[in-house]
Each structure stands twice: as C-alpha cells, then as structure tokens.
Design an enzyme around this catalytic site. Structure first.
Site: not given
Ligand SMILES: [Zn+2]
Length: 414
Positions: A93, A261
C-alpha cells in the site's frame, strides 16, 4: 479471515546474549536477524503489508529502509527479501498516514504500480487519501469540503490504478506475476463509504480496502459495514485497514470482511501502559528494568550528580539477578523481587512508574511465560516479560502476535 502484519523492519537477533545483554561480534544484521514469521512457527500471520512510504520515503523524509535494503527489495522481490514461506501473501500500500497532512497524495499511479510490480507483490492497494472524521447523518453539503475532495481523489486514483494494473497484467505471461488490484474506499458515514464501494465495484474491483476507520468505535464500523453490505456485489470481499478488534471479528466476517492488518498486538508489547504481554484470556504488565546507559532520564540524573552511576548499575544488576532466581525457584519470595524493583525504580524517581511496581506482582505470581507454548517463551522464559531493550520488547511483540493468531483460529468464522 486473513491477518497481515505491517512491516516496519522489526526483527530480532536469534543469538542475542541475554545474560550479558550484548550482541556477539559475529552478528551481521542483514544476514542473521529474523522477522516474526521466521522467529516463530507457525508464522503468526498470513501475510505482510509493506507500505511504499516505509520503503521509498515520503513527504516526511526517508523511509525505514536503507538504500541497499531498498535496492535488494526491488531486485529480489518481496518474497525472497522477507524469506516468506509459500502460502504467505504480500500486500503493498502507499502508507497514507505518512502524507495525511498533504492536500494531495505525493505519489503518481505509475510510481505506485512500479513499486508493486517490481517488488512482485501478490496484491496492491490503490492510492488513497485518509478522511479523519465521522459524521454519519450529515448530508454531503454539510461536511468539510476537504473530506469530499479526499473521497473524490481516492476514487479518481482508484480508477486510474485499476486501468494501469489491468494493462500491466495483460502484458505479463504466467499467472504468478499478476498483481491483484485492491480498491481503497474512504468515507465519513455509512452512506459515503457505501457510495465509494459502489463506484469501486463499477470500476471492476473485487476486493476493497476500507480506510480511515482506525479512530471509529466498533458500532460505527459496524454501521458502515451494514451500509456497505447493502450495495455489495456477490464475490466482493473487504480488507479493514489498521483494525484488529478480535472481539468483533466474527461480526465483521458476516459483512464479508476477509482480511485485516494491524500492528497493535505487536506494539502493545512496548507502547501500551499496561497490556504488554498477552495471553488467551488476559494481558500482563511487563516488568521494567531499564538499562542504565540506555535510559535518558537516568542518564541525565547521573550526569547532574543526583544519582550515582555505580549505585544505579548495582540496583539494575540486583533486579536482573533476583528475577532470574525467581524464574528458577518456584518458592522464591515474590516480595524480595518487588522490593529490588522498587529500589531501582525509585532512583529514577518517576512517581508514575513507581506506583506501577506493585502491579508486577500479578505478572510474577502467575508466571505466564511458563504456560505459553511459543518457541520464544519456551526459550527465554522470564526475559519475555522484562521490559528492556529492543530484543526483549520485540520478542514479546512477536509472542503477542502468536496469541492473536491462536485467538483468530478459534473464531468460528464463515
Ligand atoms: Zn509466548
């Protein structure tokens, strides 16, 4: 339900000398240090999340990677770099928190795609811009125009990202090199999140990451998931960015959350005031035995002549000696250890920490390190509950993730 651990180059050295508190000369960091998935088996997570901001740096400056590390990640790919065993996944990301104060994300779609594909990630999240606020009932015209803009930016970049990823995927041969595109949804209410999801699905996303939910309370997250579930297309799954909340995971899963996460179990080991060492049904306070030459407060007091260095070293050694005796002897008097810890802590004279000393009793009496089956606790025993230096603190963080992983496995998720 898959759990990704966000990488921040947290590693331990397997042959650290806990008795003398030192690294042996033969240590070569890059070669010898271990990530959590190498230090404990089975790996305490299903995959790792690596942010571009951590690797390449961002507006705040350099990332956590040195230039040679960065080069190696790009050259060898994420799997080899981290020594990821086969079923483990990698997710990239941008690390939107690193540019949260900017008006516009500092990366171009091409650069992000280059990062994901050169490092050979399994999946990559589109560039997003975090909205830090929640106004569930506000109509669009009443919310901060900056929020509206951020949602538009995120959607616009998501559209460019999926197009770029699709052309990349068309060009590569062999499925293994394909990148799974994940669209990032931002919002400030159930309706705005749901609308982001509608648009991302139209673009072709089958997996959507929900961002900006870290500050939300669990009922607020559930309200958003409820709103999203009304527009969800069959086969679409969601990733919760930065959220653990194990107690709510079952409910999240019902709304098709398939992954999340979080660093919180790891970081609580040394960042939390109290919940440092986790077990299946509670958590314990880790026992602070600061290093005389590693504690800034103590160093200052020594330099100012308020505390004698030799007295501090003596008190520190006494604590460690008694803690080891306590570990070895079941009949050792707990009060004796507490007294030594109190004596050492009173040299630093931090009233708040001094008050905590008596709470160490629980940790000592219950001996939780004896009941954990992770390799680290079996090997290091009482050192796992000692709050002191990176090698102990990170090991305790790794242990906490094994506890989280075990809890996850017990949940009856669909
Ligand atoms: Zn353990």
């Amino acid at each position: 339900m898959k759990f990704y651990f966000p990488d921040s180059q947290d590693q331990i050295y397997p042959r650290y000398d806990f008795i003398n508190d030192e690294y042996p000369d033969e240590r070569v960091r890059q070669r010898d240090d271990l990530y959590a998935h190498q230090a404990v088996k089975p790996a305490p997570y299903d995959g790792i999340l690596v942010s571009k901001a951590i690797v390449d740096g961002s507006v705040k400056g350099a990332g956590k990677y040195s230039a040679p590390q960065r080069d190696r990640l790009y050259r060898d790919g994420v799997k080899t770099f981290f020594g990821l065993p086969d079923p483990m996944e990698s997710l990239g990301d941008c690390g939107a928190f690193n540019y949260i104060n900017e008006e516009y994300p500092p990366y171009r779609v091409e650069d992000v795609l280059h990062y994901y594909t050169e490092c050979r990630f399994n999946s990559g999240i589109s560039i997003d811009h975090v909205i830090f606020g929640y106004r569930p009932d506000a109509p669009d015209k009443d919310v901060d125009p900056a929020w509206v803009k951020r949602r538009e930016i995120s959607l616009d970049l998501a559209e460019k990202f999926i197009k770029a990823t699709e052309s990349h995927n068309r060009l590569v041969t062999g499925r293994k090199q394909h990148l799974e595109p994940i669209g990032a949804a931002q919002g400030w209410s159930p309706a705005s999140y749901a609308d982001s999801v509608v648009q991302l699905q139209k673009m072709g996303y089958r997996r959507i990451a929900l961002g900006g939910m870290v500050p939300l309370k669990t009922p607020e997250i559930l309200a958003c998931l409820e709103g999203i579930s009304e527009v969800r297309k069959s086969g679409v799954g969601f990733h919760l960015l930065g959220i653990t909340r194990i107690a709510s995971m079952e409910r999240f899963a019902k709304y098709h959350v398939t992954s999340f996460d979080s660093t919180s179990a790891f970081r609580q080991a040394f960042m939390d005031e109290r919940n440092n060492y986790h077990t299946a049904d509670r958590s314990y306070l880790a026992i602070r035995v600061p290093q005389v030459d590693g504690n800034p407060t103590l160093k200052k007091l020594i330099l100012a002549g308020v505390v004698s260095q030799s007295a501090a070293i003596k008190a520190e050694r006494e604590c460690l000696k008694l803690l080891r005796q306590y570990e070895a002897d079941e009949n050792f008097e707990v009060q004796e250890v507490i007294d030594a810890l109190y004596a050492y802590q009173s040299l630093i004279s931090d009233a708040k920490k001094l008050k905590k000393v008596d709470d160490y009793r629980d940790t000592l009496v219950d001996r939780p390190w004896n009941h954990c089956r992770c390799e680290l606790c079996k090997k290091h025993k009482i050192d796992m509950v000692i709050f002191r230096g990176t090698e102990r603190n990170k090991r305790r963080g790794f242990h906490n993730m094994t506890v989280l992983e075990a809890k996850m496995r017990k949940l009856p998720l669909t």
